[in-house]
Structure formats: structure tokens, C-alpha cells
Design a protein around this motif. Structure first.
Motif, short mmCIF file in Angstrom:
data_model
loop_
_atom_site.label_atom_id
_atom_site.label_comp_id
_atom_site.label_asym_id
_atom_site.label_seq_id
_atom_site.Cartn_x
_atom_site.Cartn_y
_atom_site.Cartn_z
N GLN A 258 5.93 39.03 64.25
CA GLN A 258 6.59 38.24 65.28
C GLN A 258 6.13 36.78 65.27
O GLN A 258 6.94 35.87 65.48
CB GLN A 258 6.34 38.86 66.66
CG GLN A 258 7.04 40.19 66.87
CD GLN A 258 6.72 40.81 68.21
OE1 GLN A 258 5.81 40.36 68.92
NE2 GLN A 258 7.45 41.87 68.57
N VAL A 259 4.84 36.56 65.00
CA VAL A 259 4.32 35.19 64.97
C VAL A 259 4.95 34.41 63.82
O VAL A 259 5.41 33.27 64.00
CB VAL A 259 2.78 35.21 64.85
CG1 VAL A 259 2.25 33.80 64.55
CG2 VAL A 259 2.16 35.74 66.13
N TRP A 260 4.98 34.99 62.62
CA TRP A 260 5.60 34.31 61.48
C TRP A 260 7.09 34.08 61.71
O TRP A 260 7.63 33.01 61.35
CB TRP A 260 5.38 35.12 60.20
CG TRP A 260 4.06 34.88 59.53
CD1 TRP A 260 3.09 35.81 59.29
CD2 TRP A 260 3.57 33.64 59.01
NE1 TRP A 260 2.02 35.24 58.64
CE2 TRP A 260 2.30 33.90 58.46
CE3 TRP A 260 4.07 32.36 58.96
CZ2 TRP A 260 1.52 32.91 57.87
CZ3 TRP A 260 3.30 31.35 58.38
CH2 TRP A 260 2.04 31.64 57.83
N ALA A 261 7.77 35.07 62.28
CA ALA A 261 9.20 34.92 62.54
C ALA A 261 9.45 33.81 63.55
O ALA A 261 10.38 32.99 63.38
CB ALA A 261 9.78 36.24 63.06
N SER A 262 8.63 33.73 64.59
CA SER A 262 8.77 32.67 65.58
C SER A 262 8.51 31.31 64.97
O SER A 262 9.23 30.33 65.25
CB SER A 262 7.81 32.93 66.75
OG SER A 262 7.89 31.89 67.70
N TRP A 263 7.50 31.22 64.11
CA TRP A 263 7.20 29.94 63.43
C TRP A 263 8.37 29.50 62.56
O TRP A 263 8.74 28.32 62.55
CB TRP A 263 5.93 30.11 62.59
CG TRP A 263 5.51 28.86 61.88
CD1 TRP A 263 4.75 27.85 62.39
CD2 TRP A 263 5.80 28.50 60.52
NE1 TRP A 263 4.55 26.87 61.45
CE2 TRP A 263 5.18 27.25 60.28
CE3 TRP A 263 6.51 29.11 59.49
CZ2 TRP A 263 5.27 26.60 59.05
CZ3 TRP A 263 6.61 28.47 58.27
CH2 TRP A 263 5.99 27.22 58.05
N LEU A 264 8.98 30.44 61.84
CA LEU A 264 10.10 30.11 60.96
C LEU A 264 11.30 29.62 61.77
O LEU A 264 11.96 28.63 61.40
CB LEU A 264 10.48 31.34 60.14
CG LEU A 264 11.49 31.12 59.00
CD1 LEU A 264 10.96 30.12 57.98
CD2 LEU A 264 11.80 32.45 58.31
N LEU A 265 11.59 30.27 62.88
CA LEU A 265 12.69 29.84 63.74
C LEU A 265 12.41 28.45 64.32
O LEU A 265 13.32 27.61 64.42
CB LEU A 265 12.90 30.84 64.88
CG LEU A 265 13.49 32.20 64.50
CD1 LEU A 265 13.45 33.16 65.67
CD2 LEU A 265 14.93 32.04 64.01
N GLY A 266 11.16 28.21 64.69
CA GLY A 266 10.80 26.89 65.22
C GLY A 266 10.95 25.79 64.19
O GLY A 266 11.42 24.68 64.51
N MET A 267 10.59 26.09 62.94
CA MET A 267 10.74 25.09 61.87
C MET A 267 12.21 24.74 61.66
O MET A 267 12.56 23.57 61.47
CB MET A 267 10.14 25.63 60.56
CG MET A 267 8.64 25.83 60.56
SD MET A 267 7.71 24.30 60.83
CE MET A 267 7.44 24.41 62.60
N LEU A 268 13.06 25.76 61.69
CA LEU A 268 14.49 25.52 61.50
C LEU A 268 15.05 24.67 62.64
O LEU A 268 15.87 23.77 62.41
CB LEU A 268 15.23 26.86 61.41
CG LEU A 268 16.75 26.79 61.30
CD1 LEU A 268 17.19 25.96 60.10
CD2 LEU A 268 17.35 28.20 61.20
N LEU A 269 14.63 24.95 63.85
CA LEU A 269 15.12 24.20 65.00
C LEU A 269 14.62 22.75 64.99
O LEU A 269 15.41 21.81 65.16
CB LEU A 269 14.70 24.89 66.29
CG LEU A 269 15.12 24.20 67.59
CD1 LEU A 269 16.63 24.17 67.72
CD2 LEU A 269 14.49 24.89 68.80
N ILE A 270 13.33 22.56 64.74
CA ILE A 270 12.72 21.23 64.85
C ILE A 270 13.11 20.34 63.67
O ILE A 270 13.47 19.17 63.85
CB ILE A 270 11.19 21.33 64.94
CG1 ILE A 270 10.80 22.03 66.25
CG2 ILE A 270 10.54 19.96 64.87
CD1 ILE A 270 11.20 21.28 67.50
N TYR A 271 13.05 20.87 62.46
CA TYR A 271 13.27 20.05 61.27
C TYR A 271 14.66 20.22 60.65
O TYR A 271 14.97 19.55 59.67
CB TYR A 271 12.20 20.36 60.21
CG TYR A 271 10.81 20.08 60.72
CD1 TYR A 271 10.35 18.78 60.87
CD2 TYR A 271 9.95 21.12 61.07
CE1 TYR A 271 9.09 18.51 61.35
CE2 TYR A 271 8.67 20.87 61.55
CZ TYR A 271 8.25 19.56 61.70
OH TYR A 271 7.00 19.30 62.18
N GLY A 272 15.47 21.09 61.25
CA GLY A 272 16.83 21.25 60.76
C GLY A 272 17.85 20.84 61.81
O GLY A 272 18.56 19.85 61.65
N VAL A 273 17.91 21.60 62.91
CA VAL A 273 18.93 21.37 63.91
C VAL A 273 18.72 20.06 64.66
O VAL A 273 19.66 19.26 64.84
CB VAL A 273 18.97 22.55 64.91
CG1 VAL A 273 19.96 22.27 66.04
CG2 VAL A 273 19.36 23.84 64.18
#
Length: 307
Positions: A258-273
Motif C-alpha cells: 500500500q505504501v509503494w502504491a500510494s507513493w506511485l499514485l502521488g508521483m503521477l499526480l504531482i509530476y504528471g497531472v
């Protein structure tokens, strides 16, 4: 998004038609305009208003008004086709990020698949925005090409060059095309974010990191540094122990996944979207402000032959 002009009686559309007539006359010589000039002179308006009356009369007489409507219809259809391709591309990005053995997803490759191409495209757009103001992106060129093809009107082919010339003269072309490019990427990344969330919610993935030249301490620093903005929004960031223990095999345990999945989603939101959202809003603001102020400058040398 895009250069769509939906109001057929808008000021921009009138200027667009006048510019189309001007380009035709520049290429083939002055049109027969006795009646158009008579109507313009009897209007009693300013020189700019008289030029617009003349241009609009000639455009209506020569069928450019209906051709413009056909072009706009084609532009709308092309726009929705591009948005559909953006949604589909987002789904492909998310699935590519989680491809491979579900129990050992390489976090490096997952992150690169999600935001790598987007960041390259964003840097190129920023560079051209500053240093190459006349450059069009392949995506915007595709949209203009599709708009002309879908219009199915031979006279509509004259409209796209006139629109580009008009917008470039008023320093609006880069913002209009920026709306298309950044809007496409914004939709694609939002689609990727939704798809990634659904995949992580319905399947069990384990995450590892592998590198020959990056030491574990350096990787810990990278994960913490880049993950800090996401942490401010409530996304989890793996601690040092979890990061170092994930270098050989996926750490067993629901919390680690869950921690790695949350980090990956955060990266996509912050540096992508988020960068694309900011870029889209900036282009939208500059576009709307420019369209509000756009006027026909009768003192421009291009109109001198008609004075």
C-alpha cells in the motif's frame, strides 16, 4: 480546449473571415468588390469597421461563411477524436507501468512509463514557448489536418492558414495550440491516474527496485526528495527500511504494498497531472485574455491597399 470557436457570430470569426479574404486577394489579386465597398462606405463607421464590413460581405458572397461552419464542425469532431485517443493512451500508460510479474513490479520502470514521455513533451513545449514561438507541435498539426479533412469542403482549406496567420499576428497561436497539447496530456494523465487506481484496487502488486549504479542510500534520498510534495497531500512515502529491503524482492505484507502504491499514485499526480493542469490553465487564461482584446488594426501595412 483547442482552437475551437463555437460562436459563429463571434468577433474572432469575423476577423478570421476577413483574413481569409485578404490572403486570397494577396495570392490572386483584388476581388470584384464594388458592392462590398459601397456597403462599407455607407456604413459610416471607422476604417476598421468598414474593412470588416467589406471582408464579411465578400466572404458571404463567395461561400466562405458556410465553409467556416463546415470547418468548425470538422474541428469539433477532430477534437473529440483526439480526446478519445488521450483516454485510450492513458489506459495504455497505466497498463504498461504495471506490466510484468505482478509480484515484482520495478518501481523505476513503472514511474518512467507513467510520466517519462509526458515530462519530455512538457520540457520541449516550454523550450519552444520561450525560444521558438512559431513552432507547432505534431499534435496540434494533426488536429488542424483532421479539422480540414473532416470539414469536407474545398473552400475550408483556405481557412486554416488564415486562422494561423491571424492568431500569430496577435501572439495567440502558441497559446491556442498550447491548449490543445496540454489539454490532450491532461486528459491522458487523468485517464492513467484513474486506470492505475483501479488496477491497484483490484489486483495485488509487489514493488521492487533494481539498479547496478545507484546505491541504496542514494535511492532512499531520491524517493524521499521527490515524494515530499506528495506527502504534503497525504500520500505515503516509504521509509528508509522499506526502501532498502525492496532492493532484492518485493516486501511481503499488505502495508508495504500500500505504501509503494500510494507513493506511485502521488508521483503521477504531482509530476504528471499537476504540471499539465497548471500549463492548461495558463494557456486558457492567456487565450481568453487575448481573444477579448483582439482587434483589426486598420493601420497595419497589410491593409494599406484598401484604404
Amino acid at each position: 480546449m483547442g482552437l475551437l470557436v463555437t460562436n459563429t457570430n463571434s468577433h474572432l470569426n469575423i476577423l478570421w473571415l476577413c483574413e481569409t479574404v485578404r490572403l486570397r486577394e494577396e495570392q490572386t489579386g483584388l476581388l470584384e468588390d464594388n458592392e462590398a465597398c459601397r456597403k462599407a462606405r455607407t456604413s459610416g463607421g471607422s476604417l476598421a469597421e468598414r474593412l470588416k464590413i467589406r471582408g464579411l460581405f465578400l466572404a458571404q458572397r463567395d461561400g466562405l461563411v458556410s465553409a467556416q461552419q463546415h470547418w468548425l464542425q470538422g474541428a469539433k469532431l477532430a477534437f473529440w477524436l483526439l480526446m478519445f485517443s488521450a483516454v485510450l493512451s492513458g489506459v495504455i500508460l497505466a497498463k504498461a507501468a504495471l506490466s510484468g510479474p505482478p509480484q515484482a513490479i520495478n518501481i523505476f520502470w513503472a514511474l518512467a512509463s507513467l510520466i517519462g514521455l509526458n515530462l519530455v513533451s512538457l520540457f520541449v513545449w516550454c523550450f519552444t514557448l520561450i525560444f521558438a514561438k512559431h513552432t507547432q507541435s505534431p499534435l496540434s498539426q494533426l488536429w488542424l489536418w483532421l479539422s480540414g479533412k473532416l470539414a469536407r469542403d474545398a473552400k475550408a482549406a483556405q481557412l486554416a492558414p488564415a486562422l494561423l496567420v491571424l492568431l500569430q499576428r496577435h501572439n495567440l497561436l502558441r497559446w491556442g495550440l498550447g491548449r490543445v497539447l496540454n489539454g490532450w496530456w491532461l486528459v491522458a494523465l487523468c485517464s492513467a491516474l484513474i486506470t492505475l487506481t483501479m488496477l491497484l484496487a483490484t489486483r495485488r502488486y509487489g514493488f521492487v527496485w533494481e539498479s547496478t549504479i545507484v546505491a541504496s542510500d542514494s535511492f532512499v534520498t531520491l524517493v524521499h526528495t521527490f515524494g515530499q510534495p506528495a506527502a504534503w497531500l497525504g500520500f505515503a512515502v516509504p521509509d528508509s527500511t522499506l526502501i532498502q529491503s525492496s532492493d532484492l524482492a518485493a516486501v511481503a505484507g499488505e502495508q508495504a504494498r500500500q505504501v509503494w502504491a500510494s507513493w506511485l499514485l502521488g508521483m503521477l499526480l504531482i509530476y504528471g497531472v499537476m504540471p499539465r493542469l497548471i500549463s492548461s490553465l495558463m494557456c486558457e487564461w492567456r487565450w481568453r485574455r487575448g481573444i477579448k482584446d483582439i482587434q483589426l488594426n486598420a493601420d497595419d501595412p497589410i491593409w494599406q491597399s484598401l484604404h
